[in-house]
Design a protein around this motif. Structure first.
Motif, mmCIF file in Angstrom:
data_model
loop_
_atom_site.group_PDB
_atom_site.id
_atom_site.type_symbol
_atom_site.label_atom_id
_atom_site.label_comp_id
_atom_site.label_asym_id
_atom_site.label_seq_id
_atom_site.Cartn_x
_atom_site.Cartn_y
_atom_site.Cartn_z
ATOM 1 N N UNK A 55 0.850 -1.180 0.000
ATOM 2 C CA UNK A 55 0.000 0.000 0.000
ATOM 3 C C UNK A 55 0.893 1.239 0.000
ATOM 4 N N UNK A 56 0.424 2.361 -0.533
ATOM 5 C CA UNK A 56 1.272 3.553 -0.618
ATOM 6 C C UNK A 56 1.649 4.181 0.719
ATOM 7 N N UNK A 57 0.926 3.873 1.793
ATOM 8 C CA UNK A 57 1.193 4.507 3.092
ATOM 9 C C UNK A 57 2.600 4.209 3.587
ATOM 10 N N UNK A 58 3.149 5.155 4.339
ATOM 11 C CA UNK A 58 4.522 5.028 4.835
ATOM 12 C C UNK A 58 4.730 3.753 5.639
ATOM 13 N N UNK A 59 3.775 3.386 6.490
ATOM 14 C CA UNK A 59 3.941 2.193 7.330
ATOM 15 C C UNK A 59 4.111 0.933 6.497
ATOM 16 N N UNK A 60 3.401 0.852 5.383
ATOM 17 C CA UNK A 60 3.499 -0.337 4.526
ATOM 18 C C UNK A 60 4.808 -0.338 3.744
ATOM 19 N N UNK A 61 5.202 0.822 3.246
ATOM 20 C CA UNK A 61 6.463 0.904 2.513
ATOM 21 C C UNK A 61 7.638 0.584 3.429
ATOM 22 N N UNK A 62 7.622 1.115 4.646
ATOM 23 C CA UNK A 62 8.703 0.854 5.596
ATOM 24 C C UNK A 62 8.743 -0.611 6.001
ATOM 25 N N UNK A 63 7.581 -1.191 6.265
ATOM 26 C CA UNK A 63 7.530 -2.606 6.644
ATOM 27 C C UNK A 63 8.097 -3.476 5.534
ATOM 28 N N UNK A 64 7.699 -3.215 4.292
ATOM 29 C CA UNK A 64 8.203 -3.996 3.161
ATOM 30 C C UNK A 64 9.722 -3.916 3.072
ATOM 31 N N UNK A 65 10.254 -2.705 3.198
ATOM 32 C CA UNK A 65 11.707 -2.525 3.106
ATOM 33 C C UNK A 65 12.429 -3.279 4.216
ATOM 34 N N UNK A 66 11.937 -3.162 5.450
ATOM 35 C CA UNK A 66 12.588 -3.832 6.578
ATOM 36 C C UNK A 66 12.481 -5.351 6.481
ATOM 37 N N UNK A 67 11.462 -5.851 5.772
ATOM 38 C CA UNK A 67 11.347 -7.294 5.550
ATOM 39 C C UNK A 67 12.218 -7.769 4.393
ATOM 40 N N UNK A 68 12.902 -6.840 3.744
ATOM 41 C CA UNK A 68 13.781 -7.207 2.635
ATOM 42 C C UNK A 68 13.067 -7.350 1.306
ATOM 43 N N UNK A 69 11.864 -6.788 1.204
ATOM 44 C CA UNK A 69 11.082 -6.891 -0.030
ATOM 45 C C UNK A 69 11.255 -5.634 -0.874
ATOM 46 N N UNK A 70 11.370 -5.822 -2.172
ATOM 47 C CA UNK A 70 11.348 -4.701 -3.113
ATOM 48 C C UNK A 70 9.920 -4.636 -3.638
ATOM 49 N N UNK A 71 9.109 -3.796 -3.011
ATOM 50 C CA UNK A 71 7.668 -3.788 -3.266
ATOM 51 C C UNK A 71 7.256 -2.524 -4.011
ATOM 52 N N UNK A 72 6.450 -2.717 -5.037
ATOM 53 C CA UNK A 72 5.903 -1.589 -5.791
ATOM 54 C C UNK A 72 4.622 -1.096 -5.120
ATOM 55 N N UNK A 73 4.481 0.210 -4.893
ATOM 56 C CA UNK A 73 3.224 0.725 -4.325
ATOM 57 C C UNK A 73 2.053 0.421 -5.256
ATOM 58 N N UNK A 74 0.963 -0.056 -4.680
ATOM 59 C CA UNK A 74 -0.229 -0.404 -5.458
ATOM 60 C C UNK A 74 -1.446 0.222 -4.784
ATOM 61 N N UNK A 75 -2.080 1.200 -5.420
ATOM 62 C CA UNK A 75 -3.238 1.847 -4.790
ATOM 63 C C UNK A 75 -4.417 0.907 -4.564
ATOM 64 N N UNK A 76 -4.446 -0.244 -5.246
ATOM 65 C CA UNK A 76 -5.556 -1.188 -5.054
ATOM 66 C C UNK A 76 -5.557 -1.777 -3.646
ATOM 67 N N UNK A 77 -4.398 -1.772 -2.961
ATOM 68 C CA UNK A 77 -4.335 -2.319 -1.597
ATOM 69 C C UNK A 77 -4.145 -1.205 -0.571
ATOM 70 N N UNK A 78 -4.562 0.016 -0.942
ATOM 71 C CA UNK A 78 -4.494 1.141 -0.004
ATOM 72 C C UNK A 78 -5.467 0.921 1.156
ATOM 73 N N UNK A 79 -5.282 1.687 2.203
ATOM 74 C CA UNK A 79 -6.113 1.548 3.398
ATOM 75 C C UNK A 79 -7.553 1.995 3.117
ATOM 76 N N UNK A 80 -8.458 1.558 3.970
ATOM 77 C CA UNK A 80 -9.856 1.977 3.913
ATOM 78 C C UNK A 80 -9.915 3.472 4.220
#
Length: 199
Positions: A55-80
């Motif tokens: 999800x584009x939110x900072x918490x999701x981007x940071x979590x992905x990075x710390x888990x070692x994932x190279x994740x593309x932001x996807x607005x379809x999984x944005x928060x409610x």
């Protein structure tokens, strides 16, 4: 064709700790520590990831990075989107707008907060699930409501079931099978190793 989808709930934020409707906060110190710890022990789980989104939110981007994932932001999984309730606790909103909160909890087509209806969230997530790649392992780092909606869609449960699903921070929910016919394999699995009790 068979696919594996791991839905990861982002690590804790200040909103998580304060039971506040989130408004895009980054991870707090505890969240960063948890995600960093999980990232150091999650190598095997994410060793053969075919694609990763967040999800584009900072918490999701940071979590992905710390888990070692190279994740593309996807607005379809944005928060409610909870409109003007963001940044407030449920208790405070219920005190100020009791009838509105009651309709929000009981009517899936209501949006008294001025944001996204529950029915819209469910439709968005269901459409995204149907579009996930039909082979390989996909990881999506997202928010609790999105994961709850995914579980609901997988089980074919009514919208009222949304309120009966609990998704804790930094846990994984696993789906298997061809998109459109997902099977729930597990949910609520902590990504952190349990802390040993003192002797």
């Amino acid at each position: 064709m068979s696919a594996r989808l791991t839905l990861v709930c982002h690590a804790p934020t200040a909103a998580t700790a304060g039971a506040v409707f989130p408004s895009g906060e980054p991870l707090d110190a505890r969240g960063r520590a948890w995600a960093d710890e999980a990232g150091r022990s999650a190598g095997q789980r994410f060793a053969r990831v075919h694609s990763a989104v967040c999800a584009p939110a900072a918490a999701c981007r940071e979590t992905a990075t710390l888990l070692g994932l190279v994740a593309d932001p996807d607005p379809a999984v944005r928060d409610w989107d909870l409109g003007h309730w963001r940044g407030h606790t449920l208790d405070a909103v219920a005190e100020a707008e009791p009838a509105e909160v009651q309709s929000w909890l009981s009517e899936p087509d209501a949006a008294p907060h001025g944001g996204e209806r529950l029915l819209d969230l469910l439709a968005r997530v269901e459409a995204w699930l149907a579009a996930v790649e039909a082979d390989g392992h996909t990881v999506a780092v997202t928010h609790p409501p999105v994961i709850r909606a995914a579980v609901l869609a997988t089980l074919g449960a009514p919208p009222s079931g949304f309120w009966r699903i609990d998704i804790a921070p930094l846990t994984a929910t696993e789906l298997r099978g061809p998109p459109g016919r997902w099977t729930l394999r597990s949910t609520g699995e902590p990504l952190r190793l349990p802390v040993a009790a003192p002797r």
